[in-house]
Scaffold this motif. Structure first.
Motif, PDB file in Angstrom:
ATOM      1  N   VAL A  68       0.837  -1.201   0.000  1.00  0.00           N
ATOM      2  CA  VAL A  68       0.000   0.000   0.000  1.00  0.00           C
ATOM      3  C   VAL A  68       0.869   1.248   0.000  1.00  0.00           C
ATOM      4  CG1 VAL A  68      -1.652   1.335   1.367  1.00  0.00           C
ATOM      5  CG2 VAL A  68      -1.985  -1.126   1.058  1.00  0.00           C
ATOM      6  N   GLU A  69       1.968   1.225   0.735  1.00  0.00           N
ATOM      7  CA  GLU A  69       2.857   2.387   0.810  1.00  0.00           C
ATOM      8  C   GLU A  69       3.455   2.716  -0.551  1.00  0.00           C
ATOM      9  OE1 GLU A  69       4.648   5.663   2.260  1.00  0.00           O
ATOM     10  OE2 GLU A  69       3.140   4.420   3.264  1.00  0.00           O
ATOM     11  N   GLU A  70       3.605   1.733  -1.420  1.00  0.00           N
ATOM     12  CA  GLU A  70       4.148   1.978  -2.760  1.00  0.00           C
ATOM     13  C   GLU A  70       3.198   2.774  -3.647  1.00  0.00           C
ATOM     14  OE1 GLU A  70       7.032  -1.944  -3.427  1.00  0.00           O
ATOM     15  OE2 GLU A  70       4.986  -1.918  -4.229  1.00  0.00           O
ATOM     16  N   THR A  71       1.919   2.782  -3.322  1.00  0.00           N
ATOM     17  CA  THR A  71       0.948   3.469  -4.165  1.00  0.00           C
ATOM     18  C   THR A  71       0.964   4.969  -3.904  1.00  0.00           C
ATOM     19  OG1 THR A  71      -0.897   3.309  -2.607  1.00  0.00           O
ATOM     20  CG2 THR A  71      -0.535   1.425  -4.063  1.00  0.00           C
ATOM     21  N   HIS A  72       0.419   5.731  -4.829  1.00  0.00           N
ATOM     22  CA  HIS A  72       0.263   7.175  -4.644  1.00  0.00           C
ATOM     23  C   HIS A  72      -0.989   7.491  -3.841  1.00  0.00           C
ATOM     24  CE1 HIS A  72       2.788   8.196  -8.506  1.00  0.00           C
ATOM     25  NE2 HIS A  72       3.472   7.511  -7.607  1.00  0.00           N
ATOM     26  N   ASP A  73      -2.018   6.677  -4.006  1.00  0.00           N
ATOM     27  CA  ASP A  73      -3.276   6.981  -3.322  1.00  0.00           C
ATOM     28  C   ASP A  73      -3.416   6.276  -1.970  1.00  0.00           C
ATOM     29  OD1 ASP A  73      -3.648   4.414  -4.269  1.00  0.00           O
ATOM     30  OD2 ASP A  73      -5.302   4.923  -5.606  1.00  0.00           O
ATOM     31  N   LYS A  74      -2.385   5.515  -1.601  1.00  0.00           N
ATOM     32  CA  LYS A  74      -2.283   4.906  -0.270  1.00  0.00           C
ATOM     33  C   LYS A  74      -3.465   3.997   0.065  1.00  0.00           C
ATOM     34  CE  LYS A  74       1.520   7.047  -0.014  1.00  0.00           C
ATOM     35  NZ  LYS A  74       2.719   6.296  -0.436  1.00  0.00           N
ATOM     36  N   ARG A  75      -3.825   3.180  -0.917  1.00  0.00           N
ATOM     37  CA  ARG A  75      -4.833   2.159  -0.666  1.00  0.00           C
ATOM     38  C   ARG A  75      -4.580   0.965  -1.569  1.00  0.00           C
ATOM     39  NH1 ARG A  75      -8.700   1.195  -4.503  1.00  0.00           N
ATOM     40  NH2 ARG A  75      -9.298   2.839  -5.976  1.00  0.00           N
ATOM     41  N   PRO A  76      -5.019  -0.206  -1.150  1.00  0.00           N
ATOM     42  CA  PRO A  76      -4.898  -1.354  -2.053  1.00  0.00           C
ATOM     43  C   PRO A  76      -5.945  -1.266  -3.148  1.00  0.00           C
ATOM     44  CG  PRO A  76      -6.082  -1.995  -0.084  1.00  0.00           C
ATOM     45  CD  PRO A  76      -5.613  -0.566   0.140  1.00  0.00           C
ATOM     46  N   GLY A  77      -5.710  -1.970  -4.237  1.00  0.00           N
ATOM     47  CA  GLY A  77      -6.722  -2.064  -5.268  1.00  0.00           C
ATOM     48  C   GLY A  77      -7.840  -2.986  -4.830  1.00  0.00           C
ATOM     49  N   THR A  78      -8.967  -2.878  -5.509  1.00  0.00           N
ATOM     50  CA  THR A  78     -10.101  -3.761  -5.267  1.00  0.00           C
ATOM     51  C   THR A  78     -10.449  -4.492  -6.555  1.00  0.00           C
ATOM     52  OG1 THR A  78     -11.817  -2.154  -5.875  1.00  0.00           O
ATOM     53  CG2 THR A  78     -11.001  -2.084  -3.597  1.00  0.00           C
ATOM     54  N   VAL A  79     -11.181  -5.578  -6.416  1.00  0.00           N
ATOM     55  CA  VAL A  79     -11.586  -6.304  -7.620  1.00  0.00           C
ATOM     56  C   VAL A  79     -12.474  -5.428  -8.492  1.00  0.00           C
ATOM     57  CG1 VAL A  79     -11.316  -8.601  -6.633  1.00  0.00           C
ATOM     58  CG2 VAL A  79     -13.504  -7.404  -6.363  1.00  0.00           C
ATOM     59  N   ASP A  80     -13.227  -4.528  -7.863  1.00  0.00           N
ATOM     60  CA  ASP A  80     -14.100  -3.647  -8.640  1.00  0.00           C
ATOM     61  C   ASP A  80     -13.299  -2.643  -9.464  1.00  0.00           C
ATOM     62  OD1 ASP A  80     -16.879  -2.992  -9.267  1.00  0.00           O
ATOM     63  OD2 ASP A  80     -16.454  -1.069  -8.324  1.00  0.00           O
ATOM     64  N   ASP A  81     -12.117  -2.214  -8.963  1.00  0.00           N
ATOM     65  CA  ASP A  81     -11.254  -1.339  -9.761  1.00  0.00           C
ATOM     66  C   ASP A  81     -10.939  -1.990 -11.108  1.00  0.00           C
ATOM     67  OD1 ASP A  81     -10.935   0.745  -7.859  1.00  0.00           O
ATOM     68  OD2 ASP A  81      -9.328  -0.350  -6.858  1.00  0.00           O
ATOM     69  N   ILE A  82     -10.614  -3.267 -11.063  1.00  0.00           N
ATOM     70  CA  ILE A  82     -10.239  -3.975 -12.294  1.00  0.00           C
ATOM     71  C   ILE A  82     -11.467  -4.267 -13.142  1.00  0.00           C
ATOM     72  CG2 ILE A  82      -8.937  -5.909 -13.223  1.00  0.00           C
ATOM     73  CD1 ILE A  82      -7.361  -3.963 -11.389  1.00  0.00           C
ATOM     74  N   ALA A  83     -12.561  -4.658 -12.488  1.00  0.00           N
ATOM     75  CA  ALA A  83     -13.786  -4.952 -13.236  1.00  0.00           C
ATOM     76  C   ALA A  83     -14.298  -3.719 -13.971  1.00  0.00           C
ATOM     77  CB  ALA A  83     -14.858  -5.496 -12.290  1.00  0.00           C
ATOM     78  N   GLN A  84     -14.261  -2.573 -13.313  1.00  0.00           N
ATOM     79  CA  GLN A  84     -14.737  -1.343 -13.954  1.00  0.00           C
ATOM     80  C   GLN A  84     -13.853  -0.973 -15.145  1.00  0.00           C
ATOM     81  OE1 GLN A  84     -17.426   0.401 -13.523  1.00  0.00           O
ATOM     82  NE2 GLN A  84     -18.238  -0.266 -11.559  1.00  0.00           N
TER      83      GLN A  84
END
Length: 238
Positions: free
Chosen positions: A194-210
């Motif tokens: 999570v720290e590696e991201t810019h938005d400081k959150r993990p991805g979700t399955v819905d992120d990929i589905a959308q």
């Protein structure tokens, strides 16, 4: 007109989320998996069609394709970490087995399924394959297979785009809440990813589905041959 959407590896995780989203849009969705019980459960819960098919088995894939008349959207979501550990007492044979497993799960499933249903694609079809940030770093045999997936996709787009078919890869970053890590996700590793991201959150399955839903939409008809990185900025491109 109702679209026919085929989702391999659709019984859990990203594949299931993709199947659910297209089903909510009233598409005819066919999800596949290797086991009868998980296929039946997922298909029943989502109200879609299910088919038992090991996407790495040419005979099973050919039989599946023979039962489908048209494919408007193909989502190659089958894949995962290799089940065979490399090295150890097995030596080079263990290394070979792991790499063959990675390639079978994460590259050949997409190649075989796409090849089998290619005659069922129309001039407005979309082929979407699920890649991984592991193709860019620390991916081992799994990452190498996902990198090969992206290279294959570029060649596939060159072949199919003249007939109107778009072909793209969604390179997913760390997605929480799936069985991908097989119990190997620790709190420390989660925090580091999570720290590696810019938005400081993990991805979700819905992120990929959308993202998959967009790539199959009219607004994405001029996007083809691409790898779209959906990772919250953990890996950036320009």
């Amino acid at each position: 007109m109702t679209r026919t959407v085929l989702v391999t590896g659709g019984t859990s995780g990203i594949g299931r989320a993709v199947a659910a989203l297209f089903a909510a849009d009233r598409a005819r969705v066919i999800l596949t998996g290797r086991h009868q019980d998980t296929v039946a459960r997922a298909a029943g819960e989502l109200g879609v069609d299910g088919a038992v098919c090991d996407a790495a088995d040419p005979e099973q894939v050919a039989a599946l394709a023979g039962r489908i008349d048209t494919v408007d959207v193909l989502v190659n979501a089958a894949g995962g970490l290799p089940s065979t550990p490399a090295g150890g007492d097995a030596g080079l044979h263990g290394v070979l087995a792991q790499w063959q497993d990675s390639l079978a799960q994460n590259l050949l499933t997409a190649v075989l399924t796409t090849t089998a249903v290619r005659p069922r694609l129309s001039g407005e079809s979309s082929v979407i394959s699920i890649g991984s940030i592991g193709a860019e770093r620390r991916g081992g045999s799994y990452g190498a297979a996902k990198a090969a997936l992206a290279a294959w996709n570029a060649a596939l787009s060159h072949e199919l785009a003249p007939s109107g078919v778009t072909c793209n890869v969604i390179s997913a970053g760390y997605v929480a809440g799936t069985g991908f890590f097989r119990g190997g996700m620790t709190d420390e590793r989660h925090r580091a990813l999570v720290e590696e991201t810019h938005d400081k959150r993990p991805g979700t399955v819905d992120d990929i589905a959308q993202t998959a839903f967009f790539l199959a939409s009219p607004g994405a008809r001029h996007i083809t041959g691409q790898t779209l990185h959906v990772n919250g900025g953990a890996f950036t491109t320009r």
